[in-house]
Design an enzyme around this catalytic site. Structure first.
Site, PDB file in Angstrom:
ATOM      1  N   LYS A  64       0.932  -1.106  -0.017  1.00 45.72           N
ATOM      2  CA  LYS A  64      -0.107   0.096   0.127  1.00 45.72           C
ATOM      3  C   LYS A  64       0.812   1.351   0.009  1.00 45.72           C
ATOM      4  O   LYS A  64       0.434   2.294  -0.738  1.00 45.72           O
ATOM      5  CB  LYS A  64      -0.876  -0.067   1.136  1.00 45.72           C
ATOM      6  N   CYS A 105     -53.284   3.292  19.084  1.00 43.91           N
ATOM      7  CA  CYS A 105     -52.922   2.636  17.991  1.00 43.91           C
ATOM      8  C   CYS A 105     -51.485   1.807  17.814  1.00 43.91           C
ATOM      9  O   CYS A 105     -51.592   0.513  17.600  1.00 43.91           O
ATOM     10  CB  CYS A 105     -52.928   3.454  16.844  1.00 43.91           C
ATOM     11  N   ASN A 126     -36.906  -5.261   4.710  1.00 39.73           N
ATOM     12  CA  ASN A 126     -36.877  -6.690   4.223  1.00 39.73           C
ATOM     13  C   ASN A 126     -38.069  -7.375   5.223  1.00 39.73           C
ATOM     14  O   ASN A 126     -38.634  -8.306   4.534  1.00 39.73           O
ATOM     15  CB  ASN A 126     -35.391  -7.161   4.843  1.00 39.73           C
ATOM     16  N   TYR A 151     -39.672  13.026  13.295  1.00 42.84           N
ATOM     17  CA  TYR A 151     -40.771  12.709  13.979  1.00 42.84           C
ATOM     18  C   TYR A 151     -40.393  11.291  14.571  1.00 42.84           C
ATOM     19  O   TYR A 151     -39.966  10.472  13.732  1.00 42.84           O
ATOM     20  CB  TYR A 151     -42.165  12.805  13.187  1.00 42.84           C
TER      21      TYR A 151
END
Ligand SMILES: NC(=O)c1ccc[n+]([C@@H]2O[C@H](COP(=O)([O-])OP(=O)(O)OC[C@H]3O[C@@H](n4cnc5c(N)ncnc54)[C@H](O)[C@@H]3O)[C@@H](O)[C@H]2O)c1
Length: 430
Positions: A35, A261, A218, A249
């Protein structure tokens, strides 16, 4: 600036290319000779669009070099950026060996250099890691400023992401603005500044959130397949809602969720999936997570060693009298069951107007609610040793004028202003 970059992998090589593009001189440091050789030849050690061109141009301009010698890299720079790998151990835990190794080398090299140096950790590290590097390797290193600046680039678009980052974060020792300019100048002038641990946690929060989104999409896709609809279309429409779905939110730590809910609907879809053998572990554990949050709140309250507790807000949020599924009803029920004295103020609550299931639920769970309700926050505060502020149903100024120094307030709703008040204050989760 003269910058040394430790670790010439995806993050280090891209950072090097992009900093040289802005005219900085970069010396790369890596333990892998191949490298280092690539860098010295102006060739990218990794595959990433545009990077070869950037490094070749930097080489031509004399802005790029590399070495395997850490001390040489520090000597040739005023700023070091640590981009070494932080892989997983076989156990899944984080391996910080490479970061520890370069920290030790950089610390020794700064002492030998004898002049001021800036060190920026960029490798992804768990909260507390920067502080432990500082304690272990830099406690007696003179003239060093240390920052943690997480990297958010994506492989494949890394150069573009570096030029236009999705987020810039700088972590400092105390969360105050950096004492020196280099981190901001190099990695993002409009950065958010937090303490090291906060900056470290942001990186994990972002990646966790990405992972959570993929898992969520998924699982919805699996459910869609089960019911015979196109999951991609379902998620596409879900994402069109930028007010509640793809937005800030619901993205604030505070109250457990509640109401008529969310708990019902989460429970219904999970039950269906379980009955039909559709494996949705992520969705299936959402209710458990919420319960754990409620348990924490109750533990926090009971740990205070007081008996008289005041609730500001009983419904699951402000401006509604819907008590169904309200976490505060569960808190009140638990505390009453354990013999606590409760008083409650909720300006939206008028028992004579409760009807239907709302009334039935409260009659079943808290039959003596009427005797606990007060007409004002002042009355509740006056009767309580501990106040639980679950809604913004009272202004901070109004609270400030009635709460006494010996009283403790627990803010459940991420109500930041409360922390500025002088009392024994505690947020539920921040
Ligand atoms: N790859 C990404 O997309 C990405 C994005 C954001 C953050 N990160 C984080 O950035 C860090 C680096 O990731 P990467 O993908 O570039 O890793 P990488 O494995 O591609 O490169 C790491 C480099 O560090 C070098 N290195 C190891 N020990 C060294 C030492 N003592 N001195 C000098 N060099 C040394 C290795 O030889 C290697 O070249 C990790 O913490 C990673 O989680 C990665």
């Amino acid at each position: 600036m003269n910058v040394s970059i430790f670790g010439l992998g995806y993050v280090g090589a891209v950072t090097a290319g992009c900093l040289t593009e802005r005219g900085h001189r970069v010396i790369g440091a890596d333990v892998q000779q191949t490298k280092v050789d690539a860098f010295n030849a102006g060739v990218s050690p990794i595959v990433e669009p545009e990077l070869n061109e950037l490094l070749a141009s930097a080489k031509t301009k004399g802005l790029l070099s590399a070495t395997t010698d850490a001390a040489e890299a520090v000597r040739a720079s005023e700023v070091s950026i640590v981009c070494v790998g932080t892989p997983s151990l076989a156990s899944g835990r984080l391996n910080l060996d490479y970061v520890r190794k370069v920290s030790e080398q950089i610390s020794a090299a700064i002492v030998a250099k004898g002049s001021r140096h800036v060190l920026i950790f960029r490798s992804t590290m768990l909260p507390g890691s920067t502080r432990s590097m500082v304690t272990d390797f830099f406690a007696s290193t003179p003239n060093v400023s240390i920052y943690y600046c997480p990297e958010f680039l994506r492989e494949g678009t890394a150069v573009k992401d570096f030029r236009e980052p999705s987020l810039c974060v700088v972590g400092t020792n105390d969360g105050n603005a950096p004492a020196t300019n280099e981190a901001l100048e190099l990695l993002g002038e409009k950065a958010e500044v937090l303490a090291w641990e906060g900056a470290e946690l942001i990186k994990y929060s972002c990646n966790y959130f990405h992972a959570l989104k993929v898992g969520f999409a998924n699982e919805i896709g699996r459910m869609a397949k089960f019911v015979g609809v196109d999951g991609a279309r379902v998620m596409d429409v879900v994402c069109r809602d930028e007010k509640l779905n793809i937005s800030r939110y619901y993205m604030k730590p505070g109250n457990p969720f509640g109401g008529s809910c969310l708990p019902k609907d989460v429970s219904a879809l999970s039950s269906l999936a379980r009955m039909e053998g559709v494996n949705l572990p992520l969705l299936d554990n959402v209710l458990d997570s919420n319960e754990a949050h409620l348990d924490l709140l109750i533990k926090l309250i009971t740990s205070k060693g007081v008996r008289r507790v005041g609730l500001l807000g009983l419904a699951f949020k402000k401006d509604t009298d819907d008590l169904r599924g309200s976490p505060m009803v569960a808190v009140a029920e638990t505390l009453l069951g354990r013999g606590y004295e409760l008083s409650i103020y909720d300006p939206s609550l008028n028992l004579s107007r409760l009807i239907g299931r709302n009334e039935a639920e409260i009659n079943r769970r808290m039959p003596h609610l009427a005797s606990l309700l007060r007409d004002s926050a002042e009355e509740v505060v006056g009767e309580s040793e501990l106040i639980i502020a679950s809604q913004k149903c009272v202004s901070v100024d109004a609270l400030r004028s009635v709460v006494k120094a010996e009283q403790c307030v627990i803010d459940v709703n991420g109500w930041r202003e409360l922390s500025a008040l002088a009392w024994g204050y505690e947020g539920l989760c921040w």
